[in-house]
Design an enzyme around this catalytic site. Structure first.
Site, mmCIF file in Angstrom:
data_model
loop_
_atom_site.group_PDB
_atom_site.id
_atom_site.type_symbol
_atom_site.label_atom_id
_atom_site.label_comp_id
_atom_site.label_asym_id
_atom_site.label_seq_id
_atom_site.Cartn_x
_atom_site.Cartn_y
_atom_site.Cartn_z
ATOM 1 C CB THR A 12 -7.093 -1.268 7.773
ATOM 2 O OG1 THR A 12 -6.350 -1.672 6.638
ATOM 3 C CG2 THR A 12 -8.549 -1.126 7.400
ATOM 4 C CE LYS A 44 -6.698 -5.149 7.619
ATOM 5 N NZ LYS A 44 -5.765 -4.094 7.918
ATOM 6 N N GLY A 58 -15.068 -3.322 1.215
ATOM 7 C CA GLY A 58 -13.862 -3.196 2.019
ATOM 8 C C GLY A 58 -14.252 -2.654 3.375
ATOM 9 C CB SER A 137 -5.457 4.511 10.561
ATOM 10 O OG SER A 137 -4.905 3.482 9.769
ATOM 11 C CB ALA A 168 1.605 2.131 2.795
#
Length: 185
Positions: A12, A44, A58, A137, A168
């Site tokens: 994530t 998360k 997080g 990531s 994103a």
């Protein structure tokens, strides 16, 4: 951390931004297995309140591993109320030396409003430069975007949200469904 040892699971993106007396931690909601999105609304980023002291955390990596680490962090914070750095160092020591914990594959960003820390399984407790931390990531994309936005007249939450949107747009393992928690210094 982009993958766990379980084939195909991908991480994530989590970012922490500290600016003008506020720290914001934001994370996306995507969980992927190979080329398939398993869930798009995972949470998360969590608020912990051990001993009445707010801490926001997080995580990136294996969810089960991260929850194990969050429970351990909460126990360390209860043992050392109001001392995030000490609790983080104790967690990192345990994580590095305990045979069971060594196998856990996750990273954490934690803050109490004054400190912003990254905790890794290698035993690292890092206070990032430039008041920005990013893991997962899409972490490098989010970090670069946030660094570029820090000089603008944006607050910490706006920077975190914009940086996560950029990540994103670039990282296929990160989505725009954000969980955002803020904490004052």
């Amino acid at each position: 951390m982009t993958e766990t040892s379980f084939p195909g699971w991908h991480g994530t993106t989590i970012i922490g931004v500290k600016k003008n007396g506020k720290v914001v931690v934001a994370g996306d909601g995507q969980v992927s297995l190979g080329q398939t999105v398993i869930k798009g609304t995972a949470r998360k980023v969590r608020r912990l309140t051990p001993g009445g002291h707010d801490v926001v955390a997080g995580f990136a990596g294996s969810t089960a591993d991260a929850f194990t680490l969050l429970e351990r962090l909460e126990a360390k914070l209860e043992a050392t109320p109001g001392q995030l750095q000490r609790a983080a160092v104790e967690l990192a020591k345990d994580w590095r030396t305990d045979k069971y914990l060594q196998k856990l594959e996750a990273m954490l960003i934690v803050t109490d409003g004054s400190l912003l820390l990254v905790i890794t399984g290698a035993g690292d407790v890092l206070e990032p430069e430039h008041d920005i931390a990013a893991i997962g990531s899409g972490g490098n994309f989010a970090l670069a975007a946030a660094r570029g936005l820090m000089e603008a007249d944006f607050d910490a939450e706006t920077i975190a949200r914009k940086a996560m949107q950029i990540a994103a747009d670039i990282c296929v393992y990160t989505n725009g469904n954000l969980t955002v928690e803020a904490i004052d210094a």
